[in-house]
Design a protein around this motif. Structure first.
Motif, PDB file in Angstrom:
ATOM      1  N   VAL A 142      33.552  49.676  42.468  1.00  0.00           N
ATOM      2  CA  VAL A 142      34.906  49.288  42.832  1.00  0.00           C
ATOM      3  C   VAL A 142      34.967  49.229  44.352  1.00  0.00           C
ATOM      4  N   ASP A 143      35.235  48.035  44.878  1.00  0.00           N
ATOM      5  CA  ASP A 143      35.264  47.856  46.331  1.00  0.00           C
ATOM      6  C   ASP A 143      36.658  48.028  46.907  1.00  0.00           C
ATOM      7  N   VAL A 144      37.543  47.110  46.619  1.00  0.00           N
ATOM      8  CA  VAL A 144      38.885  47.093  47.192  1.00  0.00           C
ATOM      9  C   VAL A 144      39.892  47.194  46.060  1.00  0.00           C
ATOM     10  N   VAL A 145      40.880  48.082  46.224  1.00  0.00           N
ATOM     11  CA  VAL A 145      41.919  48.239  45.208  1.00  0.00           C
ATOM     12  C   VAL A 145      43.249  47.798  45.805  1.00  0.00           C
ATOM     13  N   GLY A 146      43.864  46.801  45.185  1.00  0.00           N
ATOM     14  CA  GLY A 146      45.162  46.302  45.621  1.00  0.00           C
ATOM     15  C   GLY A 146      46.279  46.915  44.794  1.00  0.00           C
ATOM     16  N   ALA A 147      47.442  46.301  44.859  1.00  0.00           N
ATOM     17  CA  ALA A 147      48.614  46.804  44.144  1.00  0.00           C
ATOM     18  C   ALA A 147      48.478  46.633  42.641  1.00  0.00           C
ATOM     19  N   ASP A 148      47.865  45.537  42.201  1.00  0.00           N
ATOM     20  CA  ASP A 148      47.768  45.250  40.768  1.00  0.00           C
ATOM     21  C   ASP A 148      46.413  44.679  40.364  1.00  0.00           C
TER      22      ASP A 148
END
Length: 183
Positions: A142-148
């Motif tokens: 998992v690299d980048v986690v956004g809002a959704d």
């Protein structure tokens, strides 16, 4: 004597009416309170000491395990010794073996969302296996986690995330997640 019998009968009828009215009120209040309970509260009652294994149906598959924790949109299942599975509640189609009851979450627990859980996984940089709602599995980090959504750098699960190991990147909406397991 007749008057006594008449008054006794009227008193009995009034008592029965009061009891029926009270029972109806209790039943109505119980229904209203149950209507306010969400899945998180029901599942929280399945955690803790003495928690029994449950069957969690995720689309085409069923996963058995003991619930360790529950957030507003996720659950953490122990599927074996040292094997934990993060499950998106939106992907849950049914839960087998849940006993009656509910436990309201704390204010903090209500705010710890799937995004927050995935950010913790991202910080660890551990390889994961993602299973989507269609049952398709992918491995990577998992690299980048956004809002959704989040970005998954795809690579074999037995390799660390290095540029030479990454075969591609996929953008995954939270709504497509069934489960995430650290490898």
């Amino acid at each position: 004597m007749r008057w006594d019998l008449l008054f006794d009968d009227l008193e009995a009828q009034l008592g029965t009416g009061d009891a029926l009215e009270r029972d109806a009120e209790v039943a109505d209040r119980t229904r209203r309170e149950r209507a306010l309970l969400d899945l998180q509260a029901r599942l929280l009652a399945q955690t803790g000491p003495g928690a029994k294994p449950l069957g969690v149906v995720l689309g085409p598959r069923e996963v058995a395990g003991r619930l360790l924790d529950v957030g507003p949109d996720w659950a953490l299942l122990e599927t074996g010794p040292g094997r934990e599975l993060l499950v998106a509640l939106a992907a849950v189609r049914a839960v087998r073996g849940a006993r009656p009851g509910a436990r309201l979450p704390s204010v903090v627990a209500r705010r710890f969302t799937l995004g927050a859980a995935l950010r913790a996984v991202s910080r660890d940089r551990a390889p994961v296996e993602l299973t989507d709602v269609d049952g398709r599995a992918r491995t990577g980090t998992v690299d980048v986690v956004g809002a959704d959504h989040f970005d998954l750098a795809e690579h074999p699960g037995d390799e660390v995330r290095r540029p030479g190991n990454v075969t591609g990147t996929v953008l995954v909406p939270f709504s497509a997640i069934a489960s995430v397991r650290r490898l």
